[in-house]
Scaffold this active site. Structure first.
Site, mmCIF file in Angstrom:
data_model
loop_
_atom_site.group_PDB
_atom_site.id
_atom_site.type_symbol
_atom_site.label_atom_id
_atom_site.label_comp_id
_atom_site.label_asym_id
_atom_site.label_seq_id
_atom_site.Cartn_x
_atom_site.Cartn_y
_atom_site.Cartn_z
ATOM 1 N N GLY A 1 0.823 -1.208 0.000
ATOM 2 C CA GLY A 1 0.000 0.000 0.000
ATOM 3 C C GLY A 1 0.853 1.253 0.000
ATOM 4 O O GLY A 1 2.024 1.214 -0.390
ATOM 5 N N HIS B 1 4.367 2.196 -8.033
ATOM 6 C CA HIS B 1 3.446 1.055 -8.041
ATOM 7 C C HIS B 1 2.610 1.053 -9.327
ATOM 8 O O HIS B 1 2.321 -0.010 -9.884
ATOM 9 C CB HIS B 1 2.513 1.112 -6.831
ATOM 10 C CG HIS B 1 3.209 0.976 -5.512
ATOM 11 N ND1 HIS B 1 3.356 2.019 -4.636
ATOM 12 C CD2 HIS B 1 3.809 -0.101 -4.930
ATOM 13 C CE1 HIS B 1 3.999 1.599 -3.549
ATOM 14 N NE2 HIS B 1 4.297 0.325 -3.706
#
Ligand code: PAF
Length: 287
Positions: A33, A39
């Protein structure tokens, strides 16, 4: 379509089975996360090769040492989902909670890629990579992806995961995705959130030093010690004291002493303020 959010292994594996029944390929992007553009680059690489993309979000307690930042590691699932929704390339976010991932509170079985887990970051973080490989093995078993994407910023993690997949015959292809950087050169990392603006400026010296060493290498300086010294000196000029600066074989991660004759990674770990940062650059004749 908004990204679907699953919390359980059953939901996740049931959906993957329906995809596989209809001959769709699946790519997994494992994350903890606090998602950023780095990402998203993993998701894009996954989407380029696969019909379906699953992003897992799990802050894995097993890979944090007792005095590390597990408790304060940034967690914001709402912001992560919003970013992935807006990006539009992820089918499912798999965000198990700790009791789903470790129903007995821990994992008696651990996957350890022995000699590779104790070098570089493994010196200061002796249990870290066992935590990473154990959770990655579990995620691969839940999602059963055809592909899994990892960033080259974590070069040691990438090499270790590749080795684990080879050693344990996981039927997955590992994708290594180039590091995404700020214009200053600073590699994107969830831990950059710990940096003040001044510290961010300082932290950009890490990549500048790596680039300088790569230039020297390409200009003919192939002595590992000299190149490591150069990086230390460059960082010393701005008052940074790296935890390590090390040139290792790209695949086995074993240190290279003397002349560099094969593809090598110049890797560095350096604390800036409260953030322990890592970065690396490839030293190959084609780099
Ligand atoms: O790179 C990370 O964020 C983590 O180490 C990973 C691969 C998601 C395992 O927890």
């Amino acid at each position: 379509m908004p990204t679907t959010l699953f919390h359980t292994q059953l939901e996740m594996s049931t959906l993957v089975r329906t995809w596989q029944d209809s001959h769709e390929t699946v790519a997994l992007v494992p994350t903890m996360g606090a998602l950023h553009r780095g990402h998203l680059a993993l998701v894009e690489a996954a989407r380029r090769v696969s019909d379906r993309v699953v992003v897992s979000i799990f802050v894995n307690p097993l890979q944090f040492g007792p005095s590390e930042d597990f408790a304060r590691y940034p967690r914001d699932i709402e912001a992560d989902l919003a970013l992935l929704d807006q990006h539009g390339l992820t089918d499912v976010v798999y965000a198990p909670d700790t009791s789903e991932m470790y129903p007995e509170g821990h994992s008696k079985t651990q996957v350890i890629v022995s000699s590779m887990a104790s070098v570089l970051c493994g010196q200061a973080r002796p249990t870290h990579f066992a935590g990473v490989t154990t959770v990655v093995a579990k995620l691969l078993n839940v999602v059963r992806p055809n592909f899994a994407a990892f960033g080259q910023k974590d070069a040691q993690q990438l090499a270790i995961v590749r080795q684990m997949v080879r050693d344990l015959n996981f039927p997955v292809e590992i994708l290594g995705v180039p590091t995404v950087r700020e214009p200053s050169g600073l590699a994107l990392s969830s831990r950059n959130r710990y940096l003040s603006p001044t510290e961010k400026g300082l932290a950009s010296s890490i990549y500048a030093a790596l680039l300088r060493a790569q230039e020297k290498y390409l200009a003919g300086q192939h002595d590992a010690r000299q190149l490591e010294q150069l990086v230390r000196a460059k960082l010393g000029e701005v008052g940074l004291e790296p935890e390590y600066v090390s040139i290792v074989d790209r695949d086995s991660l074993q240190p290279i002493e003397g002349e560099i004759h094969r593809a090598a990674t110049l890797a560095i770990a350096c604390s800036v303020g409260r953030a322990r940062l890592i970065d690396n650059i490839l030293l190959t004749s084609g780099s």
